[in-house]
Design an enzyme around this catalytic site. Structure first.
Site, PDB file in Angstrom:
ATOM      1  N   TYR A  49     136.749  14.520  35.368  1.00 53.34           N
ATOM      2  CA  TYR A  49     137.998  15.074  34.966  1.00 53.34           C
ATOM      3  C   TYR A  49     138.680  15.411  36.169  1.00 53.34           C
ATOM      4  CZ  TYR A  49     140.497  14.555  30.426  1.00 53.34           C
ATOM      5  OH  TYR A  49     140.893  14.485  29.353  1.00 53.34           O
ATOM      6  N   THR A  85     152.761   0.043  -3.505  1.00 52.09           N
ATOM      7  CA  THR A  85     153.318   0.996  -2.349  1.00 52.09           C
ATOM      8  C   THR A  85     151.776   1.656  -1.928  1.00 52.09           C
ATOM      9  OG1 THR A  85     155.389   1.091  -2.747  1.00 52.09           O
ATOM     10  CG2 THR A  85     154.785   2.903  -1.332  1.00 52.09           C
ATOM     11  N   GLY A 127     137.539  23.900  14.772  1.00 59.37           N
ATOM     12  CA  GLY A 127     138.341  22.804  15.132  1.00 59.37           C
ATOM     13  C   GLY A 127     139.676  23.181  14.444  1.00 59.37           C
ATOM     14  N   GLY A 171     138.497  19.614  26.537  1.00 59.24           N
ATOM     15  CA  GLY A 171     138.211  20.327  25.293  1.00 59.24           C
ATOM     16  C   GLY A 171     136.624  20.770  25.126  1.00 59.24           C
ATOM     17  N   ALA A 172     136.736  22.007  24.726  1.00 57.51           N
ATOM     18  CA  ALA A 172     135.261  22.456  24.396  1.00 57.51           C
ATOM     19  C   ALA A 172     134.577  21.498  23.519  1.00 57.51           C
ATOM     20  CB  ALA A 172     135.235  23.881  23.689  1.00 57.51           C
ATOM     21  N   ASP A 173     135.335  20.871  22.345  1.00 64.19           N
ATOM     22  CA  ASP A 173     134.569  20.056  21.507  1.00 64.19           C
ATOM     23  C   ASP A 173     133.871  18.958  22.162  1.00 64.19           C
ATOM     24  OD1 ASP A 173     137.153  19.322  21.794  1.00 64.19           O
ATOM     25  OD2 ASP A 173     137.381  18.329  19.940  1.00 64.19           O
ATOM     26  N   ARG A 174     134.734  18.085  23.086  1.00 59.56           N
ATOM     27  CA  ARG A 174     134.222  17.063  23.718  1.00 59.56           C
ATOM     28  C   ARG A 174     133.379  17.395  24.645  1.00 59.56           C
ATOM     29  NH1 ARG A 174     139.903  14.590  26.336  1.00 59.56           N
ATOM     30  NH2 ARG A 174     138.433  12.609  26.257  1.00 59.56           N
ATOM     31  N   THR A 232     141.252  22.166  12.028  1.00 62.24           N
ATOM     32  CA  THR A 232     141.509  22.317  10.499  1.00 62.24           C
ATOM     33  C   THR A 232     140.435  22.934   9.875  1.00 62.24           C
ATOM     34  OG1 THR A 232     142.341  19.971  10.434  1.00 62.24           O
ATOM     35  CG2 THR A 232     141.712  20.971   8.357  1.00 62.24           C
TER      36      THR A 232
END
EC number: 2.7.1.33
Length: 259
Positions: A100, A184, A8, A107-110, A10
């Site tokens: 699509y 805040t 990914g 994306g590969a992740d999807r 991150t």
């Protein structure tokens, strides 16, 4: 043993699947500046700590949304395991029909998540992946991948608020008890988290309507990713959270594509 690698933006998640169960999983930082040697040392340390023999790895599959890291990871696999990895991408057998405009853009992740969700549930589905970006995907009962949408992840939203508003501090993503806040930090937390939940609810509602207008039954909503449980606890639009959905998809794709 099968080594599953999900890259990914991150984090990189690595999982070991053996005898129909997961025997180990790790999460390391995604760093495109690392060399294959550095990744090799890191992965071998993980294997040693888990008392796993790398020679027992029969195959490897990689899914990545970070193209410039693939050279290092593929070389790491060759050095550590003396094997060529299967890479999720154009030409791989998925068992789903991607509708699509340009299937290569998905994306590969999807793709991996869609494969796992369809194999497991065999029904109309909306898949939400709460990652660095949050993705929504629509799958029909027949296994057609209709498409979906992509929006900034919760952490990106928080970072943008800090970076673009001079007087606002960087905050932890913790859920406040109320949306009527008196300082805040909690005001920012409430706006980011509850505002994000509202966005998820609206997108799911809209996707359900569009899918049902196409003749599908009401879709089952499945969520995965690091912040899935946080959102799930505050809404009734998500039916199930599956933290291992991507690894499951990689395992299924490995079986479909191994020689």
């Amino acid at each position: 043993m099968i080594l599953l690698i999900d890259v990914g933006n991150t984090n990189i998640v690595l999982g070991i699947h053996d005898n129909e169960k997961y025997i180990a999983s790790w999460r390391i930082s995604t760093d495109s500046k690392k060399t294959s040697d550095e990744y090799s040392i890191q992965v071998m340390q993980l294997f040693n700590q888990a008392k796993l023999n790398p020679e027992e790895v029969e195959g490897i599959i990689i899914s990545s949304v970070v193209p410039n890291i693939m050279h290092s990871l593929e070389n790491m696999v060759r050095k550590c395991f003396c094997k060529e990895p299967i890479v999720v991408g154009p030409g791989i057998k998925t068992g789903i029909n991607i509708k699509y405009d340009n299937p290569k853009e998905v994306g590969a992740d999807r793709i991996v998540n869609a494969v796992a969700a369809f194999e497991k549930h065999k029904k109309p589905m909306i898949i939400i992946d709460f990652g660095t970006a949050t993705t929504f995907c629509a799958i029909t009962e027949k296994g057609d991948y209709l498409g979906g949408n992509i929006c900034p992840g919760i952490q990106i939203s928080a970072d943008a608020l800090f970076e673009r508003a001079a007087k606002l501090p960087r905050i932890e993503l913790e859920k406040p008890k109320s949306v009527i806040c008196k300082n805040t930090v909690t005001s920012m937390q409430a706006g980011i988290i509850y505002g994000y939940i509202g966005k998820v609810e609206y997108i799911v509602k809209r996707m359900k309507k569009e899918m049902m207008d196409l003749g599908e039954k009401e879709p089952f909503v499945l969520a995965t990713g690091g912040l899935a449980k946080l959102v799930y606890s505050e809404t009734d639009v998500i039916d199930e959270v599956d933290r291992k959905l991507t690894l499951e998809g990689l395992k299924i794709l490995y079986e479909k594509n191994k020689e």
